[in-house]
Write an enzyme that holds these catalytic residues in place. Sequence first.
Site, PDB file in Angstrom:
ATOM      1  N   SER A   1       0.838  -1.194   0.000  1.00 57.60           N
ATOM      2  CA  SER A   1       0.000   0.000   0.000  1.00 57.60           C
ATOM      3  C   SER A   1       0.871   1.241   0.000  1.00 57.60           C
ATOM      4  O   SER A   1       2.011   1.219   0.472  1.00 57.60           O
ATOM      5  CB  SER A   1      -0.911   0.022   1.239  1.00 57.60           C
ATOM      6  N   LYS A   2       0.318   2.332  -0.510  1.00 58.43           N
ATOM      7  CA  LYS A   2       1.085   3.570  -0.641  1.00 58.43           C
ATOM      8  C   LYS A   2       1.420   4.190   0.706  1.00 58.43           C
ATOM      9  O   LYS A   2       2.315   5.024   0.799  1.00 58.43           O
ATOM     10  CB  LYS A   2       0.326   4.565  -1.506  1.00 58.43           C
ATOM     11  N   ARG A   3       0.727   3.801   1.764  1.00 60.93           N
ATOM     12  CA  ARG A   3       1.046   4.353   3.084  1.00 60.93           C
ATOM     13  C   ARG A   3       2.380   3.827   3.603  1.00 60.93           C
ATOM     14  O   ARG A   3       3.024   4.464   4.423  1.00 60.93           O
ATOM     15  CB  ARG A   3      -0.067   4.017   4.084  1.00 60.93           C
TER      16      ARG A   3
END
Length: 495
Positions: free
Chosen positions: A252-254
């Site tokens: 995920s981009k987080r």
Amino acid sequence: MTVRTRVAPSPTGDPHLGTAYIALFNLVFAKQQKGEFILRIEDTDQVRSSQNSEKRILQSLRWLGLEWSEGPDVGGAFGPYRQSERTDVYQHHVQYLLNHDHAFHCFCTTERLNDLRETQKQEGKTTGYDGHCLSLTATEIVEKKAANQSSVIRMKVPREGVCQFEDLLRGTIEIQWSQIDMQVLMKADGLPTYHLANVVDDHLMEITHVFRGEEWVNSAPKHQLLYQYFGWNMPLLGHLPLLRNPDKSKLSKRKNPTSILYYERMGFLPEAVVNYLGRMGWSMPDEREKFSLTEMIEAFSLDRVSLGGPIFDMAKLKWLNGVWLRELGVRELAARIKGWALNPDYLLPMLNDGQKRIDVLSDLAPLLQFYFAGELALMADDFTHSKIDAEQVKTLLQVGLWALEGLDDWTKDSMLTLFKALAEQYELKLKDAMVPFFIAITGQTSSVPVMDAMVHLGPDMSRFRLRQAIEVLGGVSKKALKKLEKQKLGSVSSL
């Protein structure tokens, strides 16, 4: 039989590493079998799909060297290759299912479906449609339509027994039919869902093998059933393991930059990124780490595909990229650097802003260094602002980041509209609200205008730097994120 594989991304955001990963394995298998690899755009989500997103997907896959022989940009014998241009095809096939009693009209409201889902959860049952509209008569359906009641079309699914199918990578898989929902096939707006469009397109485009992520395993029974309803042979399926963060969660981009274009802007070599993605789910017979796309195609076999959850390790990717870089000749390295950031397309807009602020050429390096950097050497003290406290700085950056993640029109005008709305929401002057963004993007207290810089850096690098700044400031807890979600800005088009 000619082997035909495909990748079918949805143009609803940044081009994702997962798309490249799936595309790579479909391309490699097809080429190893002397077959064809095609690209199809699944843009039936009319709200979220965009031409800009599609353009970035094509650009990023081409940067990686993953070329297709048929697609929306190159044409082919089985087009059109955008689902939004195939509506008549889907409507014809869903009518076939209705005529043969394999599908039915559903008039249930969103409120009823939400209540049903909550009740099922409270009772510990599998959530899914309960067949409420299955028994409607033809007369009742006509009456509801005449009363302008909105409806969708759902597929009929057995309630008893077991669905069994073969997976090229996982062997025989069995799933209880009671676990399979009566999937919506056609939405109220007359557009198909992924499931109907996927099956119809794969058949009509003569796709023979489909390699996709393991999250689609539970959809295989629906697809198999649709193939049976239509009287078609289903392509052979293989479900690849998902790319994962170091904590084993889904990539995920987080926790990791996921946009392919981010890696291009950072200065990774496309060969190294492809090499690493290939190594994520497969290994060479001699187990060597470094190999080219051509070498992967020549050596590829399904029995060397790993089903363990591959961990995307940025440090390992950087190491591998370094190996590729150090093996380049110096002239080739110079050519790569020129193509990366010293080309006219990238350099001229920077100079247009920088020229106004220099007295000697050597002033350019410190002024524009942030354009050539990846991660900035930021510290929390850099964000000290006499008019905004530390928590409000984080709030501005997080709420602004969310808004920028939904900004498809990456232009100065759109950003100005967004930042004005952000300043107004927090009762700040625009220049004060912009200071945290200026520091996060440039790492400096004096440089070129921040919105000009963001336009030139592009959405991928700009958003990455905002996430980096938030982490430098200590991050935002899950509890705080939930509170901040209530402060999200609306879409820029409505501001």
